[in-house]
Design an enzyme around this catalytic site. Structure first.
Site, PDB file in Angstrom:
ATOM      1  N   TYR A  30       0.800  -1.218   0.000  1.00  0.00           N
ATOM      2  CA  TYR A  30       0.000   0.000   0.000  1.00  0.00           C
ATOM      3  C   TYR A  30       0.836   1.273   0.000  1.00  0.00           C
ATOM      4  CZ  TYR A  30      -3.796  -3.149   1.319  1.00  0.00           C
ATOM      5  OH  TYR A  30      -4.710  -4.161   1.339  1.00  0.00           O
ATOM      6  N   ILE A  31       2.104   1.194   0.233  1.00  0.00           N
ATOM      7  CA  ILE A  31       2.935   2.394   0.321  1.00  0.00           C
ATOM      8  C   ILE A  31       3.950   2.406  -0.810  1.00  0.00           C
ATOM      9  CG2 ILE A  31       2.626   2.737   2.797  1.00  0.00           C
ATOM     10  CD1 ILE A  31       5.220   1.305   3.304  1.00  0.00           C
TER      11      ILE A  31
END
Length: 889
Positions: free
Chosen positions: A131-132
């Protein structure tokens, strides 16, 4: 295999194998384990835990940066993809790579990030790697990578190549800081300020002295008085930034390095539960900025609670640096100064190598441009038309270039000729000699610049560091304020969470004797001093129940180094029958050891005893026995006539006759005089140790006058636990009711400057009173308690006129009025600035001189202080001035 037995010759931890499997020599099992352990320890030290001094990186960090560089296309990459790329070089799991990457990212230097990367202040973890996103920062691209100066090696599986170390041209190790635990050693290097590191490198190159101290992203305060250059044995103390919001609320703005808001709050709650501090509630309002609100219990001092938070919670952390780095494949313990010198020297070498590479490139380009021009302008390419073989072509071109070879810096090789033969006919036909000359001119100019930089590599390196500072230094100012911390006595600031009781007959003291005589409130870390009838005294640690000896005559909480408490004593010596009298202090003792206050003869006893908090000396009446032969059987004695000596002193003879009783005839007054109080602006505290500026001699009724930057004044007591931050105050002095406060302030309503003089009319202690206008934008320019203050006002009569400077004696232009009065206008013109001048000194000339001749005005100009602006809202930007200017000295 069930009945298999060991070989008969198994001795001394050696294994003998059958002849066909025997080795050339026997190997001890102990030796095998020793070698294996050393190999493992070396691997952990070199390949996992300790950074290399060359680039300041651990192997996993170096591999992450290398993987990111290979993937770099200017766009963000999923961290999960970067982890996968890194695993081609790092022979460990993805979790270790992810943790290392998040740790590097939170330091906000070499990565640009998107998504939730966690919060080092609160301890919140980062989102999942999928997600990052991350990419290299511009700073990383500028200072970390250069394939031409990188030394390469094969990766662990031999499929890829990876850098032995990255050519980092910056002290990255000290900027990031590092912590690692290896086998048999550990390393802990504090992070330092980006700007200060660059300035230190510049000073090293200039041969100037420098100092480096830690700086943390969490802010707060740091005491570096025992930093010792980051070497083993040094220590730093880091504190949270705690502000007093009001008398009932404290605000924690910054937290110490290495802790989190969660851990900090838990430590506060734990200290409250154990009774070390007394608070009502803790509220975490942390969002963009840290804000922890601590609500105090009723009647609790904010200043004492601040000290207690530092003493008993994670609001103060002690950290022991241990700078260990890999130098030449071995761990070395070195100081921070040595590390930055090494990094600076390496930066110079790398810059020099880059210049050498660029020089060689330019020289090659100039050589080929010259060959190309000669080849085309002299039509050498036409001579090859008659050649039959390729060898003849090369020879023909070489022969055509022969007259020009001496002008080149190196020999013309066959490869150079082959490169000329690759020139297309179209390019030859469009060849422009003028453009070719211009190109060579530019190359020559750049080459000359490169050669000049090589000849002056130190100057070039300094300019490089300045450019890095200019390009990447914005927003990287110091966050942690360097301060000297005062030493907090835990017993002084601990909240009273217990009650002290005594059983005088049976000789017990403690907080568990709830049915016995109550003495006073105390804390569970206090010491207790006990005096007994037999002339013995001792100090013990308070506990639930502690036996200290029978016939207790006095018990109290013991305050170490209390030089104000004086004990007055009369004792009977059983051997001689003489009664002695003495005064003494007990400032320091060994715990649980008995001290004899008499001469030491058995059956001696105390006849009279008092404990005096401020050295009071009472008068006593001595009554002798009726049967004694003394002519006077009743007389008085004043303790005031006795010197205060040590507890071991014999004392003076009071009487040789038997004493029937001693009673106090009259209470005494202190014989110690007032307390000499000093203010140490480095720690913002009062003291009696002659540190800082002397405020005066204080009696119990005296107070301290404080004038704050925000236009308020306050009267406080002179307790040593009070806090007076130098950045918040303009004046601190002993309060004298006749003294006059002079202030110059800007009124936010009228947009004019006023001067006022007033005496303090209030008597309330620990309450602030605003003496300037309460309109929005009002601001105190300066304040002083000097009798004859002066200022220099620079103003314009209108926007187009020139600046006029006028000196003003404030004591002559404004009268002494009440503290609520508006004051007198300095001027109605447009004020440019206000400079405080040295106060006039009025000295008497002679006793018989007339009043007009009886004063001499001495004027001395202080350093310039910009106070007022041309624009009307400038006061918000004005400087508060130095301590000397503001009446602090």
């Amino acid at each position: 295999m069930e009945n298999e037995t060991l070989p008969e010759d198994l001795e001394d931890n050696t294994i003998s194998l059958p002849p066909e499997e025997a080795l050339h020599e026997q190997v001890a099992v102990a030796g095998l384990y020793e070698n294996w352990f050393l190999e493992y320890a070396s691997y952990v030290i070199l390949e996992r835990a300790v950074p290399a001094v060359e680039d300041g990186l651990k192997p996993v960090q170096r591999r992450i940066l290398h993987a990111l560089k290979e993937m770099d296309d200017g766009r963000f990459n999923k961290v999960a993809n970067v982890i996968g790329q890194t695993m081609q070089y790092h022979p460990h799991g993805d979790a270790s790579i992810n943790d290392a990457m998040v740790n590097m990212g939170q330091k906000d230097l070499v990565f640009d990030m998107q998504g939730n990367w966690g919060d080092y202040r609160t301890g919140d973890g980062a989102a999942a790697a999928r997600y990052i996103e991350v990419r290299l920062s511009k700073f990383a691209g500028d200072v970390i990578f250069n394939p031409q100066t990188t030394e390469w090696q094969l990766s662990y599986d031999g499929r890829k190549r990876e850098p032995v170390s990255l050519p980092v041209k910056f002290p990255l190790l000290l900027a990031h800081g590092v912590e690692g635990i290896a086998v048999g050693l550990s390393t802990k290097i504090m992070p330092h300020n980006f700007i200060e590191l660059i300035e230190a490198s510049i000073n090293i190159l200039k041969g100037k002295p420098f100092e480096l101290f830690p700086d943390f992203l969490t802010g707060g305060y740091v005491d570096v008085s025992n930093y010792q250059d980051g070497n083993r044995g040094g220590k730093i103390r880091v504190r949270a930034k705690i502000e007093e919001f009001d008398k009932k609320t404290l605000i924690i703005k910054d937290i110490p390095f290495s802790t989190t808001t969660t851990n900090l709050i838990e430590s506060i709650i734990k200290a409250n539960d154990s009774g070390k501090i007394k608070i009502k509630k803790v509220i975490d309002n942390t969002a963009k900025d840290v804000e922890i609100q601590v609500q105090l219990a009723p009647g609790v001092s904010p200043d004492v609670t601040i000290d207690a938070l530092y003493a008993f919670t994670d609001c103060e952390i002690s950290i022991s640096p241990n700078a260990c780095v890999i130098i030449a494949d071995k761990p070395h313990f070195v100081g921070v100064s040595e590390i930055i010198k090494t990094c600076t020297q390496q930066t110079v070498r790398l810059l020099e190598r880059e210049l050498e590479i660029r020089r060689d490139e330019l020289m090659e380009r100039l050589l080929f441009s010259s060959l190309e021009k000669i080849f085309i302008e002299n039509r050498i390419y036409r001579d090859i038309e008659e050649c039959v073989t390729f060898e003849d072509v090369i020879k023909t071109v070489d022969l055509g270039l022969k007259p020009y070879k001496p002008q080149f810096y190196r020999e013309i090789l066959e490869d150079d000729i082959l490169k000329l033969l690759e020139i297309r006919i179209k390019r030859i036909s469009k060849f422009d000699a003028f453009k070719a000359d211009e190109l060579m001119k530019r190359l020559q100019e750049e080459l000359a610049e490169v050669l000049d930089n090589l000849a002056n590599i130190i100057r070039y390196s300094i300019e490089y560091f300045k450019e890095i500072l200019k390009k990447h230094g914005k927003g990287r100012e110091r966050k942690t304020e360097i301060k000297n911390f005062n030493t907090i006595s835990a017993s002084v600031v601990a909240a009273n969470n217990q009650k002290l009781y005594v059983d005088r007959i049976n000789g017990f003291v403690g907080y568990g004797l709830k049915k016995e005589e109550f003495i006073e409130d105390c804390s569970d870390i206090d010491d207790v001093i006990v005096f007994r009838q037999d002339g013995k005294c001792m100090v013990v640690k308070i506990s639930e129940k502690n036996f200290v000896g029978k016939d207790i005559i006095y018990v109290s909480v013991f305050k170490k180094n209390d030089d104000r408490k004086v004990y007055n004593l009369v004792y009977f010596d059983a051997k001689t029958g003489v009664s002695y009298i003495k005064r003494f202090k007990v400032t320091a003792v060994t715990r649980d050891r008995e001290y004899d206050l008499t001469i030491g003869n058995p059956k001696s006893k105390i006849l009279y005893f008092t404990a005096n908090e401020n050295g009071e000396a009472e008068t006593i009446q001595i009554n002798l026995t009726a049967s004694c032969t003394a002519r006077v059987k009743q007389f008085d004695f004043d303790f005031k006539g006795l010197l205060i000596k040590g507890r071991d002193s014999m004392g003076n003879v009071l009487t040789k006759y038997p004493v029937r009783k001693i009673v106090q005839k009259s209470a005494g007054v202190s014989t110690l005089g007032g307390l000499d109080i000093y203010y140490d602006e480095n720690v913002g505290r009062l003291n009696r140790d002659e540190h800082g500026r002397y405020l005066g001699n204080f009696d119990a009724k005296d107070a301290i006058l404080v004038v704050y930057n925000d236009g308020q004044y306050e009267l406080t007591n002179f307790e040593l636990t009070n806090r007076y931050e130098i950045k918040d105050i303009m004046v601190i002095a002993k309060f004298i009711p006749e003294s006059i406060i002079t202030g110059v302030y800007f009124d936010g309503s009228s947009k004019l400057y006023y001067a006022k003089r007033f005496r303090v009319e209030t008597t309330t202690i620990d309450k602030k009173f605003l003496f300037i206008s309460d309109e929005k934008g009002s601001k105190l320019m300066f304040a002083t308690i000097d009798n004859y203050p002066r200022v220099e006002v620079s103003y314009k009569k209108d926007k187009n006129s020139s600046i006029v400077q006028e000196e003003m004696n404030i004591d002559e232009m404004t009268e002494i009025r009440g503290w609520k009065a508006m004051g007198s206008k300095l001027t109605t013109y447009i004020v440019q600035n206000i400079k405080q001048l040295a106060s006039r000194v009025i000295e008497p000339k002679s006793s018989d001189a007339s009043e007009s001749e009886n004063a001499v005005v001495v004027e001395m100009e202080l350093p310039k202080k910009l106070v007022a602006p041309e624009e009307i809202d400038f006061p918000e930007l004005s400087d508060a001035g130095t301590g000397e200017q503001l009446g602090l000295f």
